[in-house]
Design an enzyme around this catalytic site. Structure first.
Site, short mmCIF file in Angstrom:
data_model
loop_
_atom_site.label_atom_id
_atom_site.label_comp_id
_atom_site.label_asym_id
_atom_site.label_seq_id
_atom_site.Cartn_x
_atom_site.Cartn_y
_atom_site.Cartn_z
N HIS A 62 3.32 9.67 10.40
CA HIS A 62 2.24 10.51 9.88
C HIS A 62 1.46 11.09 11.06
O HIS A 62 1.70 10.71 12.21
CB HIS A 62 1.35 9.76 8.91
N HIS A 64 -1.72 10.97 12.11
CA HIS A 64 -2.89 10.40 12.77
C HIS A 64 -2.52 10.19 14.23
O HIS A 64 -1.41 9.76 14.54
CB HIS A 64 -3.32 9.09 12.10
N ASP A 66 -2.94 8.16 16.61
CA ASP A 66 -2.40 6.92 17.19
C ASP A 66 -0.93 6.70 16.84
O ASP A 66 -0.36 5.66 17.18
CB ASP A 66 -3.25 5.70 16.79
N HIS A 67 -0.32 7.68 16.17
CA HIS A 67 1.11 7.57 15.86
C HIS A 67 1.96 8.69 16.46
O HIS A 67 3.18 8.63 16.41
CB HIS A 67 1.33 7.51 14.34
N HIS A 142 -1.42 6.23 2.13
CA HIS A 142 -2.37 6.33 3.24
C HIS A 142 -3.30 7.50 2.98
O HIS A 142 -3.14 8.23 2.01
CB HIS A 142 -1.57 6.49 4.55
N ASP A 212 1.26 3.68 8.53
CA ASP A 212 0.13 2.92 8.00
C ASP A 212 0.17 2.97 6.47
O ASP A 212 0.56 3.97 5.90
CB ASP A 212 -1.19 3.53 8.44
N HIS A 270 -0.51 -3.31 14.42
CA HIS A 270 -1.50 -2.24 14.15
C HIS A 270 -2.88 -2.86 13.97
O HIS A 270 -3.68 -2.44 13.14
CB HIS A 270 -1.08 -1.43 12.90
ZN LIG Z 1 -3.12 6.29 10.04
#
Ligand SMILES: [Zn+2]
Length: 303
Positions: A62, A64, A66-67, A142, A212, A270
């Site tokens: 996805h 976001h 941090d990914h 999510h 997530d 995570h």
């Molecule tokens: Zn996320």
């Protein structure tokens, strides 16, 4: 035959000196896959000796940061190092625009084919398949569209027992049919059961990545009976409200999913940056699912 998962980032949200955010390197029979690509992932790949230029495919769960914020840097490095090998990229549809725009403003044309395959909202997809390995995606729950992934070895063939086929003088032309499970029938009509000539095949292994996601039982059919399940556990149980607000899971929720899915082993990760070490998270998860381990950067799981 290798089937390994290397944790390149076990934290969430913000990179710290102790943990990188999400990324994993998955090697299945020398297919090289990168699962998510947080900022700093290419340095983690160097630190843990991942063959960067041999990557076959990258999967982004996805959008976001941090990914996926490390992806552009990784592609740039591959380009600068003279990569020619095509790269498959699977991710949310908007990822293509993000990459194209950055290449456009830098007036860069990548020196290798980047084949983008968009993930489809709310759908399960067959993403990758070759003779021995397949990868499927499925929707998670999510704040923005997000997908989980399952990596499977395809069924192995039966193994010929050499002495037996020699003793029974089985013609070479029959070998393929024997490893496919057929009984042997000679020209004069004599039957020899397949089991008398072959051994059971090696067991196929599987891995699933779910990050997530909020607690979501609807994912269970997609991860049933995996050997190894990575499920996010951003918070401990005391912060369950916070977990629900942010569409994340607690350690116990992750463990409950592993239990219901019949997974063999659970890896939690995570972690929110508020946890200096994952003891609280992993201990809570073990109360529900005892075969739980804590993800740490650099940890390798060999299936
Ligand atoms: Zn996320």
């Amino acid at each position: 035959l290798r089937f390994s998962v290397t944790i390149l980032g076990s934290g969430s949200a913000i990179p710290t000196l102790r943990r990188n955010p999400s990324a994993q390197y998955i090697n299945i029979q020398e297919r090289h896959f990168l699962m998510d690509c947080a900022e700093g992932t290419q340095l983690q790949m160097r630190r843990y000796e991942v063959p960067l230029q041999q990557l076959n495919a990258v999967f982004i769960s996805h959008l976001h940061g941090d990914h996926y914020l490390g992806l552009m840097g990784l592609l740039s490095t591959m380009h600068l190092l003279g990569r020619r090998l095509p790269l498959q990229l699977y991710g949310p549809p908007e990822l293509k625009e993000v990459i194209d725009f950055q290449l456009h403003v830098g007036r860069t044309t990548l020196g290798f084919p980047l084949n983008f395959i968009p993930l489809i909202k709310d759908e399960t997809q067959d993403l990758y398949s070759d003779k021995m390995v397949e990868v499927k995606s499925f929707p998670l729950k999510h704040r923005i569209p997000c997908w989980g992934f399952r990596f499977n070895e395809k069924p192995f063939k039966r193994k010929i027992i050499k002495e037996k086929v020699i003793r029974h003088k089985i013609p070479v032309a029959w070998m393929k049919r024997l490893i496919d499970g057929e009984d042997y029938i000679s020209e004069d009509g004599k039957l020899i059961a397949n089991k008398a000539l072959t051994e059971d095949p090696k067991r196929s292994r599987s891995y699933a990545y779910c990050s997530d996601t909020a607690y979501d039982e609807s994912i269970i059919p997609n991860i049933r009976a995996v050997d190894l399940l990575y499920h996010e556990a951003t918070f401990a149980e005391v912060l369950i409200k916070r977990a629900h607000q942010t569409f994340h899971s607690t350690a116990k929720e992750a463990a409950s999913i592993a239990l219901q899915a019949g997974a063999t082993k659970l890896v939690v990760g995570h972690y929110s940056a508020r946890y200096r070490n994952p003891d609280e998270i992993v201990n809570e998860a073990r109360q529900v699912f005892s075969n739980t381990v804590a993800a740490e950067d650099g940890l390798i799981f060999n299936l």
